[in-house]
Design a protein around this motif. Structure first.
Motif, PDB file in Angstrom:
ATOM      1  N   THR A  94     -18.273  -5.758  21.470  1.00 39.33           N
ATOM      2  CA  THR A  94     -18.581  -5.186  22.786  1.00 39.33           C
ATOM      3  C   THR A  94     -18.184  -6.176  23.865  1.00 39.33           C
ATOM      4  O   THR A  94     -18.123  -7.387  23.641  1.00 39.33           O
ATOM      5  N   SER A 117     -18.935  -1.881  33.215  1.00 41.19           N
ATOM      6  CA  SER A 117     -19.613  -1.110  32.180  1.00 41.19           C
ATOM      7  C   SER A 117     -19.420  -1.823  30.849  1.00 41.19           C
ATOM      8  O   SER A 117     -18.381  -2.448  30.620  1.00 41.19           O
ATOM      9  N   LYS A 147     -21.397  11.006  20.319  1.00 37.19           N
ATOM     10  CA  LYS A 147     -22.038   9.747  20.681  1.00 37.19           C
ATOM     11  C   LYS A 147     -21.755   8.687  19.611  1.00 37.19           C
ATOM     12  O   LYS A 147     -21.721   8.986  18.417  1.00 37.19           O
ATOM     13  N   LYS A 157     -22.934   6.244  25.243  1.00 42.66           N
ATOM     14  CA  LYS A 157     -21.553   5.878  24.927  1.00 42.66           C
ATOM     15  C   LYS A 157     -20.979   6.880  23.927  1.00 42.66           C
ATOM     16  O   LYS A 157     -21.648   7.258  22.964  1.00 42.66           O
ATOM     17  N   THR A 216     -26.170   4.277  20.138  1.00 45.09           N
ATOM     18  CA  THR A 216     -26.080   4.179  21.596  1.00 45.09           C
ATOM     19  C   THR A 216     -26.700   5.415  22.236  1.00 45.09           C
ATOM     20  O   THR A 216     -26.883   6.452  21.592  1.00 45.09           O
ATOM     21  N   HIS A 250     -18.459  -1.777  27.114  1.00 39.10           N
ATOM     22  CA  HIS A 250     -17.645  -0.918  26.253  1.00 39.10           C
ATOM     23  C   HIS A 250     -17.553  -1.478  24.842  1.00 39.10           C
ATOM     24  O   HIS A 250     -17.747  -2.674  24.614  1.00 39.10           O
ATOM     25  N   TYR A 251     -17.230  -0.578  23.918  1.00 39.52           N
ATOM     26  CA  TYR A 251     -17.078  -0.933  22.514  1.00 39.52           C
ATOM     27  C   TYR A 251     -15.586  -0.983  22.189  1.00 39.52           C
ATOM     28  O   TYR A 251     -14.823  -0.085  22.564  1.00 39.52           O
ATOM     29  N   SER A 254     -14.645   3.398  23.400  1.00 41.27           N
ATOM     30  CA  SER A 254     -15.828   4.058  23.954  1.00 41.27           C
ATOM     31  C   SER A 254     -15.546   4.610  25.345  1.00 41.27           C
ATOM     32  O   SER A 254     -14.657   4.136  26.054  1.00 41.27           O
ATOM     33  N   ARG A 255     -16.309   5.628  25.710  1.00 44.54           N
ATOM     34  CA  ARG A 255     -16.255   6.194  27.050  1.00 44.54           C
ATOM     35  C   ARG A 255     -17.684   6.441  27.535  1.00 44.54           C
ATOM     36  O   ARG A 255     -18.591   6.700  26.734  1.00 44.54           O
ATOM     37  N   ASP A 256     -17.846   6.367  28.846  1.00 40.84           N
ATOM     38  CA  ASP A 256     -19.170   6.535  29.433  1.00 40.84           C
ATOM     39  C   ASP A 256     -19.452   8.000  29.760  1.00 40.84           C
ATOM     40  O   ASP A 256     -18.535   8.793  29.988  1.00 40.84           O
TER      41      ASP A 256
END
Length: 685
Positions: free
Chosen positions: A121, A187, A242, A249, A246, A189-190, A233-235
């Motif tokens: 991350t 943010s 998912k 995410k 999380t 992110h993964y 990943s996206r927010d």
């Protein structure tokens, strides 16, 4: 012939926010021919595909249509499936990525990758649309390519030079959702640690033979640049799965899209009591073959094998990459009617016309395939109708009428019949290597020999001679057996014609028995198998494609993006106040030629032009950059210049006139010109 094997064959998944068009069909037809051929030579094939359903584009379009993403993908998936079946594409299972199987497999692969140290991350600064209050996916950011300077390129890769980059590297970036200038926002992110897989990937691409050499060479550019961690990943808000563990995410669409192959396979296995694990385990002896376009090379040849390796799952055996489809030598165009939907094509033509034409053009390299509509008509009419079907139509009648449909007990010309066996290996090599064009050339070479033989023997002449019935029966039987061989070899390309031919021949078409002629065998009455293409059909298809565009524009919800063209109603400006002829006479309009054109780097809309108006040269700053991003393309163009406009001192220099144009602005600007023969300096009255 080699030992029979089992294959899993996949095709890139069509995205759920648009219709199937002929560009898509190239790949589906290519893979379907490959599958049908492999089945014809005794291999077992599982052939799967489905819709790629996730991501912001689907979410946004569904919102515009006033339905849920789930409702939209159900409608689209059914539509796609119908189009593909319309082109006789024989998927064992056409599924979707928004499925319980895909969520299960995606979570499993993610957890295994995390367990094996491939997931990290990081807090990143990401482009954010301040008007829509959402993070922007790469494809919802556009701007100038940081590598080659091409305008209006997507946020992840350039369609002009092929470069990949981070969307924050784009110049003059804007949100395609609202038109606003994106801002950076932090943010967590993964990431998938792609560099960790560098050595494995490099060896896999270079030494396994999984991909064409030309594509392996292309991939070398990314290894030279150095692989980077891949943001998976996206927010929220986002339509997708998912990420396990999380709250807000989601898996980036490209993380779960290729997993859709396995999801479709698992769904098929469950329905048919087949062991799914046999396909996906690391030591599986089942070949996994992917057909993809060159635009998704990076994702399929680097990300996909790396995630499979990290999850301890089997790797692709082959990744076959093809080029794009052009029409009449140019990129498919909606305005010209050459952006042709699958449904539109099928209104006017049999699906096998396109299957045959594409097959005649395809080889194992990654070259673009041009659909030249005149050549399309000529080739289908000449080859399928003139050479193949005609061979049966002009010999079958004699067999039916004179011999009660019974073929002779021996060939008349054993040498021409032996040619069937002689070309078999060449045909098989062409199909196996995906050099379909080679296979077609070989088949048509046999067709030419067969027709020359029938022309030379002239059964219509023999039929008029007394005492020549045996010769007539044997010559016409030779013609029928040659036709049978041609259709057998073409069966992977022309499955419907082949099915009708089987009914006529009263016999199955089989590669294993193709060289054994039918003797003392009864055939059925011949019925027309194919019809000629007429120019009027092509013209009608083009016009319908133009109407498709008008209908789509009429039904499309109004977009808020500042960069979108205005509707035809909005773009009509009210008339200016009435003037007299004397008022108009005060405006001095002159013909001029643009001799220099360049961008004004500091200005978003301006181009700097030098215009020759015959007796002098004027410098003009014109707000047409968005409509004419390639400034150099304007050099040599005649324009209409307002020559007596008072010069204006601007920040970038003195503007000495104004070129005239029509349109509402932005990308919708059209320079006015004059008929040929007008001379620089001529006044316009």
């Amino acid at each position: 012939m080699t030992k029979a094997k089992t294959l899993l064959v996949t095709n890139a998944l069509p995205y759920s926010n648009g219709p199937i068009h002929l560009g898509h069909m190239l790949e589906h037809i290519q893979s379907d021919i490959f599958v049908r051929f492999n089945r014809a030579i005794g291999n077992t094939v599982y052939y799967v595909c489905g819709d790629d359903c996730h991501g912001t584009p689907v979410m946004i379009k569904a919102g515009q249509l006033g339905i849920t993403p789930e409702q939209m993908i159900e409608i689209t998936s059914k539509d796609h499936d119908e189009d593909l079946k319309g082109f006789l594409v024989s998927y064992d299972n056409y599924y979707k990525t928004h499925s319980p199987e895909n969520e299960e497999i995606s979570s499993y692969m993610y957890n295994k990758a995390k367990e094996n140290g491939y997931i990290v991350t990081n807090k990143i600064s990401q482009l954010f649309d301040p008007e829509k209050n959402m993070f922007l996916p790469d494809r919802f950011v556009k701007g100038t390519c940081p590598k080659c300077g091409a305008k209006d390129q997507y946020g992840d890769n350039c369609e002009v030079c092929g470069a990949t980059y981070d969307p924050t590297e784009l110049k003059d970036a804007y949100s395609t959702v609202s038109g606003a200038k994106p801002v950076l926002k932090e943010s967590v992110h993964y990431f998938f640690d792609l560099p960790k897989a560098n050595d494995f990937l490099h060896d896999y691409i270079r030494n396994s033979g999984v991909i064409q050499t030309e594509m392996a060479n292309k991939l070398e550019e990314w290894f030279t640049q150095g692989l980077k961690p891949w943001d998976i990943s996206r927010d929220s808000p986002y339509f997708g799965f998912k990420i396990p563990g999380t709250e807000d995410k989601y898996f980036y669409v490209w993380m779960d899209a290729p997993i859709g192959y396995f999801a479709s396979l698992k769904n098929l296995c469950a329905k048919n009591n087949i062991c799914y694990e046999d396909f996906v385990k690391q030591d599986s002896d089942i070949e996994m073959v992917h057909f993809i376009g060159k635009d998704i090379l990076y994702f399929h040849s680097l990300f996909w094998p790396a995630t499979l390796k990290a999850a301890e799952m089997r790797l692709p055996s082959h990744i076959y990459v093809h080029g794009y489809v052009t029409v009449n030598g140019a990129k498919m165009s909606k305005s010209k009617g050459t952006f042709i939907k699958a449904k539109t094509f099928l209104k006017y033509f049999k699906p096998e016309t396109l299957r045959y034409y594409f097959a005649s053009k395809m080889n194992s390299s990654c070259v673009d395939v041009d659909l030249s509509l005149d050549d399309f008509m000529a080739k289908v009419n000449s080859d399928i109708v003139g050479k193949v079907v005609n061979l049966a139509s002009r010999t079958a009648g004699f067999i039916t009428k004179r011999f009660d449909g019974r073929l002779s007990d021996a060939p008349f010309n054993q040498e021409i019949i032996d040619r069937i066996a002689a070309v078999k290996d060449d045909v098989i090599r062409g199909y196996e290597s995906r050099n379909y064009a080679d296979a077609i050339r070989t088949i048509m070479g046999l067709a030419d020999e067969a027709n020359r033989y029938i022309d030379a023997m002239a059964p219509w002449v023999i039929a008029k001679l007394e005492g020549e019935d045996d010769k007539l029966q044997r010559v016409c039987s030779d013609g029928i057996n040659l036709f049978r061989a041609l259709i057998t070899y073409l069966k992977p390309v022309l499955p419907e014609v082949a099915a009708n031919a089987e009914e006529f021949l009263n016999s199955k078409l089989d590669f294993s028995t193709v060289a054994n002629p039918l003797v003392s065998h009864t055939i059925n009455k011949f019925k027309p198998l194919f019809s000629r293409i007429e120019k009027a059909q092509i013209d009608a298809m083009i016009e319908t494609s133009k109407e498709d565009l008008k209908e789509a524009n009429a039904q499309a919800p109004k977009k808020e993006a500042k960069n979108e063209a205005k509707s035809s109603e909005d773009r009509i400006e009210p008339l200016a106040p009435e003037i007299t002829i004397d008022d108009f006479a005060k405006v001095d309009l002159r013909v001029g030629t643009i001799i220099e054109a360049e961008e004004v780097a500091e200005a978003r809309k301006l181009l700097k032009l030098k215009v020759d108006i015959g007796f002098e040269t004027r410098q003009v700053f014109a707000g047409i950059k968005q409509a004419y991003p390639d400034a150099k393309s304007l050099i040599g163009r005649q324009v209409v210049l307002v020559a007596n406009l008072k010069p204006r001192q601007m920040k970038f220099g003195l503007s000495e006139g104004m070129v005239t144009a029509a349109g509402p602005g932005a990308t919708e600007v059209f320079l006015l010109g004059v008929d040929s023969g007008a001379v620089n300096g001529d006044r316009i009255h």
